[in-house]
Motif scaffolding. Structure first.
Motif, PDB file in Angstrom:
ATOM      1  N   LEU A   5      60.280  17.675  13.535  1.00 37.84           N
ATOM      2  CA  LEU A   5      61.437  17.584  12.646  1.00 37.84           C
ATOM      3  C   LEU A   5      62.617  18.376  13.189  1.00 37.84           C
ATOM      4  O   LEU A   5      63.772  17.969  13.043  1.00 37.84           O
ATOM      5  CB  LEU A   5      61.071  18.062  11.243  1.00 37.84           C
ATOM      6  N   VAL A   6      62.340  19.506  13.813  1.00 41.20           N
ATOM      7  CA  VAL A   6      63.414  20.300  14.419  1.00 41.20           C
ATOM      8  C   VAL A   6      64.092  19.509  15.537  1.00 41.20           C
ATOM      9  O   VAL A   6      65.325  19.502  15.644  1.00 41.20           O
ATOM     10  CB  VAL A   6      62.870  21.646  14.937  1.00 41.20           C
ATOM     11  N   PHE A   7      63.303  18.835  16.371  1.00 38.80           N
ATOM     12  CA  PHE A   7      63.885  18.050  17.457  1.00 38.80           C
ATOM     13  C   PHE A   7      64.718  16.880  16.925  1.00 38.80           C
ATOM     14  O   PHE A   7      65.786  16.571  17.464  1.00 38.80           O
ATOM     15  CB  PHE A   7      62.804  17.549  18.408  1.00 38.80           C
ATOM     16  N   VAL A   8      64.243  16.232  15.873  1.00 40.33           N
ATOM     17  CA  VAL A   8      64.998  15.121  15.283  1.00 40.33           C
ATOM     18  C   VAL A   8      66.307  15.646  14.699  1.00 40.33           C
ATOM     19  O   VAL A   8      67.374  15.056  14.892  1.00 40.33           O
ATOM     20  CB  VAL A   8      64.163  14.390  14.213  1.00 40.33           C
ATOM     21  N   GLU A   9      66.244  16.751  13.994  1.00 46.64           N
ATOM     22  CA  GLU A   9      67.452  17.323  13.401  1.00 46.64           C
ATOM     23  C   GLU A   9      68.434  17.774  14.481  1.00 46.64           C
ATOM     24  O   GLU A   9      69.650  17.662  14.308  1.00 46.64           O
ATOM     25  CB  GLU A   9      67.078  18.495  12.493  1.00 46.64           C
ATOM     26  N   THR A  10      67.933  18.256  15.601  1.00 47.00           N
ATOM     27  CA  THR A  10      68.806  18.647  16.704  1.00 47.00           C
ATOM     28  C   THR A  10      69.549  17.443  17.257  1.00 47.00           C
ATOM     29  O   THR A  10      70.750  17.535  17.571  1.00 47.00           O
ATOM     30  CB  THR A  10      67.978  19.308  17.821  1.00 47.00           C
ATOM     31  N   ALA A  11      68.886  16.314  17.363  1.00 46.74           N
ATOM     32  CA  ALA A  11      69.553  15.096  17.833  1.00 46.74           C
ATOM     33  C   ALA A  11      70.660  14.678  16.864  1.00 46.74           C
ATOM     34  O   ALA A  11      71.735  14.232  17.293  1.00 46.74           O
ATOM     35  CB  ALA A  11      68.536  13.974  18.002  1.00 46.74           C
TER      36      ALA A  11
ATOM     37  N   ALA B  12      66.876  10.035   9.512  1.00 46.41           N
ATOM     38  CA  ALA B  12      66.213  10.007   8.205  1.00 46.41           C
ATOM     39  C   ALA B  12      64.984   9.113   8.224  1.00 46.41           C
ATOM     40  O   ALA B  12      63.930   9.472   7.685  1.00 46.41           O
ATOM     41  CB  ALA B  12      67.196   9.533   7.134  1.00 46.41           C
ATOM     42  N   VAL B  13      65.105   7.960   8.867  1.00 45.19           N
ATOM     43  CA  VAL B  13      63.955   7.064   8.966  1.00 45.19           C
ATOM     44  C   VAL B  13      62.848   7.714   9.793  1.00 45.19           C
ATOM     45  O   VAL B  13      61.668   7.683   9.429  1.00 45.19           O
ATOM     46  CB  VAL B  13      64.370   5.705   9.574  1.00 45.19           C
TER      47      VAL B  13
END
Length: 114
Positions: A93-99, A61-62
């Motif tokens: 954002l897709v990569f962050v959400e995947t993590a 989120a951060v």
């Protein structure tokens, strides 16, 4: 230290205190030592899964908030580069959400498999 960091530190400390006192409280009601060990192990798994997904979600989120803020700043400075900035933002954002989803899978594995 900023007010936001103080609030975050307070929340983390309260959560840590809650976790420290929850495990003995859950195990205190059992009479048998084997049952107490099982209760402690299952509550430990729940705490580990909660910490894993909580840290991943908070970090994601951060990170997402910072990425969106920087992309809006970049678009406001160079409106002609809006398409490229937006494409790069969405990919990030897709990569962050995947993590974060990987952390959820790990939390589910902790609870049900390990």
């Amino acid at each position: 230290m900023s007010a936001m960091r103080k609030r975050l530190l307070t929340i983390v400390m309260l959560a840590a205190a809650l976790m420290i006192f929850t495990v003995p409280a859950l195990a205190a009601g059992t009479e048998d030592s084997a049952a107490m060990a099982d209760a402690t192990a299952s509550s430990g798994k729940a705490i580990a899964a909660g910490i894993a997904i909580g840290l991943a979600a908070a970090g994601g989120a951060v990170g997402m908030g910072m990425a969106v803020a920087k992309s809006v700043d970049g678009i406001s400075r160079q409106p002609e580069a809006e398409g490229k900035i937006r494409t790069t933002l969405m990919l990030g954002l897709v990569f962050v959400e995947t993590a974060i989803i990987y952390a959820l899978i790990v939390a589910i594995l902790i609870v049900f498999v390990i």
